[in-house]
Design a protein around this motif. Structure first.
Motif, PDB file in Angstrom:
ATOM      1  N   PRO B 282       0.821  -1.213   0.000  1.00  0.00           N
ATOM      2  CA  PRO B 282       0.000   0.000   0.000  1.00  0.00           C
ATOM      3  C   PRO B 282       0.850   1.256   0.000  1.00  0.00           C
ATOM      4  O   PRO B 282       0.452   2.272  -0.558  1.00  0.00           O
ATOM      5  CB  PRO B 282      -0.821  -0.123   1.282  1.00  0.00           C
ATOM      6  N   GLY B 283       2.035   1.179   0.596  1.00  0.00           N
ATOM      7  CA  GLY B 283       2.880   2.360   0.727  1.00  0.00           C
ATOM      8  C   GLY B 283       3.347   2.905  -0.610  1.00  0.00           C
ATOM      9  O   GLY B 283       3.312   4.122  -0.840  1.00  0.00           O
ATOM     10  N   VAL B 284       3.780   2.024  -1.514  1.00  0.00           N
ATOM     11  CA  VAL B 284       4.288   2.558  -2.785  1.00  0.00           C
ATOM     12  C   VAL B 284       3.151   2.836  -3.758  1.00  0.00           C
ATOM     13  O   VAL B 284       3.360   3.464  -4.782  1.00  0.00           O
ATOM     14  CB  VAL B 284       5.299   1.601  -3.447  1.00  0.00           C
ATOM     15  N   LEU B 285       1.969   2.343  -3.444  1.00  0.00           N
ATOM     16  CA  LEU B 285       0.849   2.550  -4.373  1.00  0.00           C
ATOM     17  C   LEU B 285       0.035   3.790  -4.019  1.00  0.00           C
ATOM     18  O   LEU B 285      -1.064   3.971  -4.501  1.00  0.00           O
ATOM     19  CB  LEU B 285      -0.059   1.319  -4.374  1.00  0.00           C
ATOM     20  N   THR B 286       0.571   4.626  -3.147  1.00  0.00           N
ATOM     21  CA  THR B 286      -0.193   5.803  -2.752  1.00  0.00           C
ATOM     22  C   THR B 286       0.290   7.036  -3.502  1.00  0.00           C
ATOM     23  O   THR B 286       1.415   7.070  -4.012  1.00  0.00           O
ATOM     24  CB  THR B 286      -0.089   6.044  -1.245  1.00  0.00           C
ATOM     25  N   ALA B 287      -0.579   8.018  -3.539  1.00  0.00           N
ATOM     26  CA  ALA B 287      -0.201   9.250  -4.223  1.00  0.00           C
ATOM     27  C   ALA B 287       0.219  10.314  -3.229  1.00  0.00           C
ATOM     28  O   ALA B 287       0.827  11.312  -3.602  1.00  0.00           O
ATOM     29  CB  ALA B 287      -1.386   9.759  -5.055  1.00  0.00           C
ATOM     30  N   ASP B 288      -0.119  10.133  -1.975  1.00  0.00           N
ATOM     31  CA  ASP B 288       0.113  11.164  -0.971  1.00  0.00           C
ATOM     32  C   ASP B 288       1.446  10.895  -0.273  1.00  0.00           C
ATOM     33  O   ASP B 288       1.637   9.830   0.313  1.00  0.00           O
ATOM     34  CB  ASP B 288      -1.041  11.134   0.043  1.00  0.00           C
TER      35      ASP B 288
END
Lengths: 488, 590, 504
Positions: B282-288
């Motif tokens: 989830p960490g690398v797939l976020t935009a924020d």
């Protein structure tokens, strides 16, 4: 002290005569009432200090003369009578409309004289005469209520005479068995058995009629409701109590009867329940208050089955304890009811007058116009329901203790449920009186003149007395036992 | 030096009250007052700073009259963390004063209250005081999370509050069990727990309660939603200081070094590893960028969790593990706090002459967090490695695995950098207090840990500069950077599906497992609501029926009886009775 | 609870304490509606006199002195008023909160009707509460307990609307019926063992009865408990409490924090500890069911509170739940749990009265009575909302507000008694508390006001100072009482002294 006993009887009689003759009747009535209260206090103090006070009327010694004897219950009821009569007289003097006519004052004084005679009479025949005097006064007072009071008055007269007749037959029976006219110690001469039971039965029926003991009570709500506002309090608080005291005296004097005692107790229980429910169901205010009297008479006679075991077996210490508690409790309830019921009827009378109608529904929102009177009714209701710290609560406590100790669980139940029923009936009235019109209703009754203090105060005093007398009432409980022989 | 302790607690509270009092009102004088109060609020942390510097020389605190008896002291665990907390909160307050957020006074007041609670947790010497501080810190922090009042903030607030309250209650129950076992003084707590008949329940409750705070997977879900929603200064303290309270709780109460708990220990290690590596997705797939930073915190706390888990497993390693965990916590607190503040500093100052220094500082912080040599991270990781070396844990080879956490951090930080750096402000502000405090953090997060580890915790060996050690620290970072480069290259050339190449947080939303949990909770609430409504209807019907019965039942017969008796019949009957009796008696009489 | 080393002396102090409220009550009844200043002076003078009297009495009573006053009630049984630590504790609470509530009520009713009646019964209510506190035996307790019912009825019905009268009728029906059970229990017990004097570890005669005839003793316990449980609002006898919410705010505050509900739990504490004695009750096996009952009440009240949109209704159900903590404390038995229960009498009082004061302020200043209307109200009435927040946090059990000390003691006591499941109930209750108070607080501070809801802008005061002041004082007090919990005369120290029966 003997003079006090004589004065107790003669003063109201003389007052009645004077009041019938002079125009300032109310003044005479008030003066007599004050004197009456003073005499009552003196007499009660004497009885409490020295035991029963004896005396003779007319100076002849017994058995020819009329013996006088004031015992504890008599003194206590005398005291009650002094207070109630004074308060009612003050109310009547303030609101002449509540009296029902000029005959009021003489009739009241006759009634008082009758009651006092009942209380101080030493033998059962004198008692009979006194009861008749009481009846005459009371019936006359009911009849003051005008045309619609005639039917109830006549009915009351018939019932009362019938009751007296039964009582007279009983007295005659005792006389036939024992001879001497001094009927106060009939117990010695009447061995327990069928004859005694018959006498007691007659007395219960006769005096039960006069005291409105269930199911012989049907005349009472009609009569008390129809009577003028200043009469109902006297009828409910005092007149009924006269015959009740006699009933209890004869019962203890003759030593009681176990089965009949239970029957009387059960009738008392039924009276409490039926009277209570009927009070809750009434649509008219004064009938509501009157039905509560039916219930209260039931409370008082609950003591009969609790006292009887000790009468039958005077050596049983446990039974003696129960009898003492029950007697005190019943008598205290009787006294408390006198105060509270007088207050309730006075308040009810004023409320009916202010509201212009005697239906409970007519009272809606009346607390805004007569707050003190509504409060009086509420306080009196609290006392009637036997809630602390009222005098009736003390009585109820004693009676309950006796019933628990005596194993009479049905009586416990009746006492507890009865209190709730009374509370429900009173709460209904008070809640209706408090109900403020909603904003969208514009049929709010026009504000009339406020109730003057001198009208509201006598009833309030009685109600507060009925509540406040509970604290430190041990002396009163002791007084009710003096000279009765119960629990010794 | 009770007065110093008192000042350390009272001054921030006084400032907070003053700020809250001045928070409303719109007049010019009010605004000036607010600004002054907020700027000077830094000063209220001075006594606490003094305490941290003095250390044991400040003496213990003992106030039997306050609350349930307040005691506090500064030990090897609390002192360095207190120092970090003071610096971090100070930086956050300074950043708040210069930020453009709304209602800064309220934010400042909340930060100060949280500080008092947080510091209390660190220095408490008894269980009751610890719990007092724990709650005082956790509950007001809700205000930090929802400060922006956006829908996202409210959602984050809900998640935060629910988990915090569960944590709170688990901690209360656990702490009460500890106290019951005789561990009112924290010094006695581990031994007391070890001897407690309720050992299992106690440890379970403590792991749950503090695990939520420490972001232990799968209880970490509040972190990735709370951090982006909160204003950056708040995120900084949440991530840098507050989640360390969970760690301190574990260290204070768990029976570390007293008894071996293979079951609980293994569970903790496994969950911690799950957190340390699982958040990569989830960490690398976020935009924020802040979400990426938050997931990096979860990963790092997983690392610390492993240390605690091993301490639970093997009492002999406990002491070393504990110290390593503290060093790691100090390092992470300062560095990660600094990184969060970087977000706000960059957004306001990331242009002009400050651009390069800022970039350099941020890179330093990032490298420190990732564990590159010469940074605080490498000290912490070295300490951890030393501590874990003798471990016999055989499910996973910890010594081999843990360096990969550095890779995960590198990837996450790189992701954050990719999203953050392109966004530069239109007009840069000059140097102000927030930049200065940020600079302090940069130094603290990189250099100070090194020094402090040597000074305050002599047991911990600091890494030397020999090639082996340096390479050990370097390769995970290099690996991470290489992977990043690959990913960037791949996404440029459209080798990846679009959703992976330019993730916008929809594929795996922030909070990952929180989303299905929320759905389940909503469904459960709907069911409960329907059930309640049905119950209510049933009750109303029953009541109506009872009223109907009551209205019908007993009074009818009584009324009829009254009517009957009111007729003349009873009186007549009475006459008959009397007459009968008279006849009977007279007839029977002799 | 007379411990060892105490001396009992006959004294006029107890009735004087009653007179400080009774005299104002009676005089106020006689005042005309517009004699506002005289009424205020009387009210405040009485309240201040009582607070002063209680404050003066604390040191000697804790040092072991007892003041007693007796008057024969019926032959063989006395009315007994006795000043002892537990009495003084409850008295102190009621005196302090009465003073504040009186000030609040003066502000609340500044334009109301029937104020003489209101304040008259208000004072009478305090007379009854003080009497309950001072009761030295069962009869005295029963007398004042019923008096309380009667004195509160006109207060509940004060608005005199159809709804108010309905609520008052329900109240009366419940409490009078409960009174009957209590009366029966008291009479029966007295008939069996003679007048029951309250004693430190239970009446000796009652102990003998329990030995001789456990079945009857259990039945008596149940009867007395039913009587007390109505006022203490234990499920399923709590139905009156939410409906009595029609009363004006100061009355609700008094009802929930000091008078009616507290009288019920005070009685339960007396019943368990001073009539039967915890040990005897334990042997009879009545405490287990009582614990279960308390736990059910705690949970049920909270669950019901969740669904209430009316602020006062929510607070009412919260009271149902919170007050059961006291019952729980004595039911679990053991010094720690009982201390927790006893100290909650004061803690809950302070916190709940704060919440009701706030509800009253919100209703009278902005006309807000529903939770759903409170969005963003924190900006308009920050002081009120701050006080509410303090109260709500205390209810949840968040330090440093008083409630957490209670939970600490109760939880620890439950664990000591080996009843870990009680701790689970406490935890669940706290979470539920958070679930119904949390949204209110969150809405106040962080909610966005609905556009059509045009809250008057600041500048205007939050309400008269007579209302805001007491609110802030009680909110502050709910923190201060635990901030100084270790000092000699703090509620916690008093509670400890009461439970241990000695000087602090």
């Amino acid at each position: 002290m003997t003079d006090v006993l004589v004065l107790l009887v003669l003063l109201p009689l003389a007052g009645a005569v004077v009041a019938a003759l002079v125009p300032a009747r109310a003044v005479v009535g008030l003066v007599v009432a004050v004197a009456q209260l003073a005499l009552g206090v003196v007499a009660a103090a004497a009885v409490l200090r020295d035991g029963p006070v004896l005396g003779e009327l007319g100076g002849w010694a017994q058995p020819l003369g009329i013996g006088l004897r004031l015992d504890g219950p008599g003194a206590a009821v005398g005291l009650l009578s002094g207070v109630v009569v004074l308060a009612v007289a003050a109310h009547a003097a303030a609101v002449p409309a509540a009296t029902g006519g000029p005959g009021y004052w003489p009739l009241v004084l006759v009634t008082v004289a009758g009651l006092q005679t009942v209380l101080v009479a030493d033998d059962w025949f004198t008692t009979y005469v006194a009861l008749e005097l009481l009846t005459v006064g009371a019936v006359g007072l009911v009849a003051l209520g005008g045309r619609r009071a005639y039917e109830p008055a006549v009915r009351y007269l018939c019932v009362a005479v019938l009751g007296s007749f039964a009582y007279l037959v009983a007295v005659a029976l005792v006389y036939a068995r024992t001879g001497p006219l001094a009927l106060h110690d009939g117990a010695a001469a009447m061995p327990p058995g069928a004859a005694t039971a018959t006498v007691l039965g007659l007395v219960v029926v006769g005096l039960g009629l006069k005291s409105a003991l269930f199911p012989l009570h049907a005349w009472l709500p009609a009569a008390h409701a129809a009577a003028p506002a200043a009469v109902s309090p006297l009828l409910s608080a005092l007149v009924v109590k006269g015959s009740l005291v006699v009933l209890l005296r004869v019962w203890t004097g003759l030593g009681g009867d176990a089965h009949l005692g239970t029957l009387v107790g059960l009738l008392g229980g039924l009276a409490v329940l039926v009277g209570g429910v009927a009070a809750v169901r009434q649509e008219r205010l004064k009938r509501l208050v009157a039905y509560s009297t039916v219930a209260q008479v039931g409370y008082v006679v609950l003591l009969v089955p609790l006292v009887t075991p000790s009468l039958l077996d005077p050596t049983d210490a446990a039974a003696a304890d129960v009898a003492r508690l029950a007697w005190q409790g019943g008598m205290l309830i009787l006294l408390a009811h006198g105060l509270a019921k007088a207050a309730a009827f006075l308040a009810a009378g004023t409320l009916v007058q202010v509201a212009g109608g005697d239906r409970v529904a007519d009272l809606r929102g009346i607390a805004a116009r007569a707050p003190v009177v509504v409060m009086t009714f509420g306080v009196a209701g609290v006392a009637l329901a036997g809630l602390p710290p009222s005098l009736a609560f003390v009585g109820k406590w004693q009676l309950l203790t006796a019933a628990v100790a005596g194993g009479a669980w049905w009586a416990v139940l009746v006492l507890l449920v009865g209190g709730l029923l009374t509370a429900a009936a009173v709460a209904r009235v008070v809640a209706t009186a408090l109900r403020r019109p909603d904003d969208d209703e514009d049929d709010a009754p026009a504000a009339g003149a406020p109730v003057p203090r001198r009208v509201a105060l006598p009833a309030l005093t009685l109600a507060v007395l009925a509540i406040g007398a509970g604290v430190g009432s041990a002396w009163l409980a002791d007084l009710t036992l003096v000279g009765t022989g119960v629990g010794t | 030096m009770t007065w110093l302790w008192a000042a350390a607690a009272a001054l921030p509270v006084a400032w907070a009250v003053a700020l809250a009092g001045a928070a409303s009102g719109t007049g010019e004088r009010r605004r000036t007052l607010r600004r002054r109060l907020l700027r000077t609020s830094l000063l209220s942390l001075a006594p606490a700073l003094a305490l941290a510097v003095l250390g044991p020389a400040a003496g213990p605190l003992d106030l039997p009259w306050a609350f349930l008896g307040v005691t506090a002291e500064l030990d090897d665990v609390g002192r360095p963390l207190l120092l970090v907390a003071v610096v971090l909160y100070g930086a956050a307050l300074a950043a708040t004063a210069d930020s453009r957020t709304h209602r800064k006074a309220v934010l400042g007041a909340l930060l100060l209250v949280c500080f008092v609670g947080n510091a209390t947790v660190l220095v408490a010497a008894d269980a009751a005081t610890f719990y007092l501080g724990y709650a005082l810190m956790s509950i007001p922090a809700y205000g930090l999370v929802v400060h922006e009042r956006t829908d996202a903030a409210r959602r984050a607030g809900r998640a935060y509050l629910v988990l915090t309250l569960v944590s709170e209650m688990a901690v209360l129950a656990g702490v009460l069990l500890v106290v019951l076992a005789g561990g009112m003084r924290l010094a006695d707590a581990p031994a007391a727990v070890a001897g407690s008949p309720h050992l299992g329940v106690t440890v379970g409750l403590l792991l749950l309660g503090f695990g939520i705070k420490a972001g232990l997977a799968p209880l970490h879900v509040w972190l990735p939603v709370a951090h982006p929603a909160a204003p950056p200064p708040a995120s900084a303290v949440l991530s840098g200081a507050m989640i360390k309270a969970g760690l301190v709780g574990w260290l204070r109460f768990l029976p570390l070094g007293e008894v071996a708990l293979p079951g609980w220990g293994t569970l903790l290690v496994v969950l911690a590893l799950l957190g340390a590596f699982g958040v990569l997705v989830p960490g690398v797939l976020t935009a924020d960028p802040k979400v990426a930073l938050a997931y990096s915190s979860v990963s790092q706390m997983g690392f610390i969790g492993v240390l605690v888990g091993v301490a639970l497993l093997e009492p002999t390693l406990a002491e070393a593990c504990v110290l390593a965990a503290v060093v790691y916590a100090v390092h992470h607190g300062a560095a990660k706090g600094g990184l969060f503040l970087s977000v706000t500093v960059w957004r306001f100052h990331g242009r002009g002459r400050l651009r390069v220094p800022l970039l350099a500082g941020m890179a330093l912080l990032a490298l420190a967090v990732a564990g590159a040599p010469l940074g605080s991270g490498s000290v912490a990781k070295y300490a951890a490695k030393q501590a874990l070396e003798p471990s016999t844990f055989d499910v996973v080879d910890l010594v081999a695995t843990l360096p990969l956490v550095g890779t995960v951090s590198t990837l996450l930080l790189a992701r954050a950098a990719v999203r953050l750096l392109p966004s530069t402000p239109a007009d840069a502000w000059g140097v102000d207090a927030s930049v200065l405090t940020w600079a302090v953090l940069v130094v603290g997060g990189t250099v100070a840990t090194w020094a402090l580890a040597g000074l305050w915790a002599p047991v911990v060996a600091t890494p030397g500069l020999d090639p082996v050690t340096t390479w050990d620290a370097t390769w995970p970072v290099l690996l991470g950077l290489a992977l990043t480069a690959l990913a960037v290259a791949a996404s440029r050339r459209d080798l990846l599906p679009r959703a992976l190449a330019h993730p916008d947080g929809t594929l795996v939303p922030a909070g990952d497992v929180l989303v299905p949990a929320e759905r389940a909770a909503a469904a459960a609430l709907r069911v409960a609501d329907r059930a309640a409504r049905a119950t209510g209807r049933t009750r109303d019907r029953a009541a109506a029926r009872a009223r109907a019965v009551l209205a019908r039942a007993p009074v009818g017969p009584v009324d009829r009886l009254e009517d009957l008796l009111s007729a003349w019949v009873p009186a007549g009957a009475a006459v008959l009775v009397v007459a009968g009796l008279v006849g009977l008696v007279l007839g029977g009489a002799p | 609870m007379i411990g060892s080393g105490t001396e009992v002396q006959a004294s006029w102090i107890p009735p004087v304490i009653l007179l400080t409220s009774l005299v104002p009550a009676l005089v106020i009844f006689l005042l005309r509606e517009e004699q506002r200043r005289a009424r205020t002076v009387l009210n405040l003078a009485g309240a201040l006199a009582k607070v002063g009297l209680v404050a003066v009495l604390v040191p000697p009573v804790l040092a072991g002195q007892r003041f007693e006053w007796r008057v024969p009630f019926v032959p063989g049984t006395d009315l007994v008023l006795r000043v002892e630590p537990f009495a003084l504790y409850f008295l102190g609470l009621s005196a302090f909160l009465w003073l504040l509530t009186t000030i609040y009520a003066i502000g609340y009713l500044r334009e109301g009707r029937d104020r003489s009646r209101f304040f008259g019964f208000f004072s009478l209510c305090v007379v009854a509460t003080s009497g309950i506190a001072l009761s030295g035996n069962l009869v005295t307790f029963v007398v004042f307990y019923e008096l309380l019912t009667l004195a509160t009825y006109p207060l509940v019905a004060h608005e005199q609307t159809a709804a108010a009268l309905r609520g008052a009728r329900t109240y009366l029906a419940y409490t009078l019926a409960g009174g009957v059970a209590l009366l029966l229990g008291a009479v029966w017990l007295t008939a069996l063992v003679g007048p029951v004097e309250f004693a430190a570890s239970g009446s000796a005669a009652v102990g003998e009865l329990a030995e001789r005839d456990p079945a009857t003793a259990r039945l008596l316990f149940a009867l007395l408990l039913v009587g007390l449980a109505v006022k203490a609002a234990l499920v399923p006898l709590h139905g009156w409490l939410p409906r009595a919410m029609v009363a004006p705010a100061p009355v609700s505050a008094l009802l929930h924090a000091v008078a009616v509900v507290k009288a019920g739990v005070f009685g339960i504490v007396l019943l368990v500890d001073d009539v039967f004695g915890a040990e005897v009750a334990q042997r009879l096996g009545v405490l287990g069911p009582l614990t279960v009952l308390a736990c059910v009440t705690i949970l049920w009240g909270s669950v019901r509170a969740l669904r209430q949109d009316g602020l006062k209704a929510r607070l009412a159900y919260s009271t149902v739940s919170q007050v059961a903590y006291v019952t729980l404390g004595v039911a679990v038995a053991g010094a720690t749990a009982t201390t927790g229960g006893v100290v909650h009498i004061v803690h809950q009082g302070l916190m709940k009265i704060t919440l009701f004061f706030c509800a009253g302020l919100l209703a009278s200043t902005l006309g807000l009575t529903r939770v759903s209307e409170l969005s963003g109200v924190g900006r308009r009435m920050p002081l009120t909302c701050a006080a509410f927040t303090v109260g709500a946090l205390g209810m949840i059990g968040v330090p440093p507000v008083a409630g957490y000390v209670t939970k600490w003691y109760l939880g620890l006591g439950a664990l000591e008694a080996g009843a870990g499941w009680v701790l689970a109930v406490l935890v669940a209750s706290s979470l539920l508390n958070a679930a119904y108070f949390g949204p209110v607080v969150a809405r106040m501070w962080w909610g966005t006001p609905a556009p059509e809801q045009d809250l008057p802008r600041p500048r205007r005061a939050e309400g008269p100072w007579a209302m805001v002041g007491p609110t802030l004082v009680t909110a502050g007090a709910s923190v201060v009482v635990v901030l100084v919990a270790g000092l000699p005369f703090s509620p916690l120290a008093m509670a400890r002294a009461i439970v241990e029966g000695g000087a602090p």
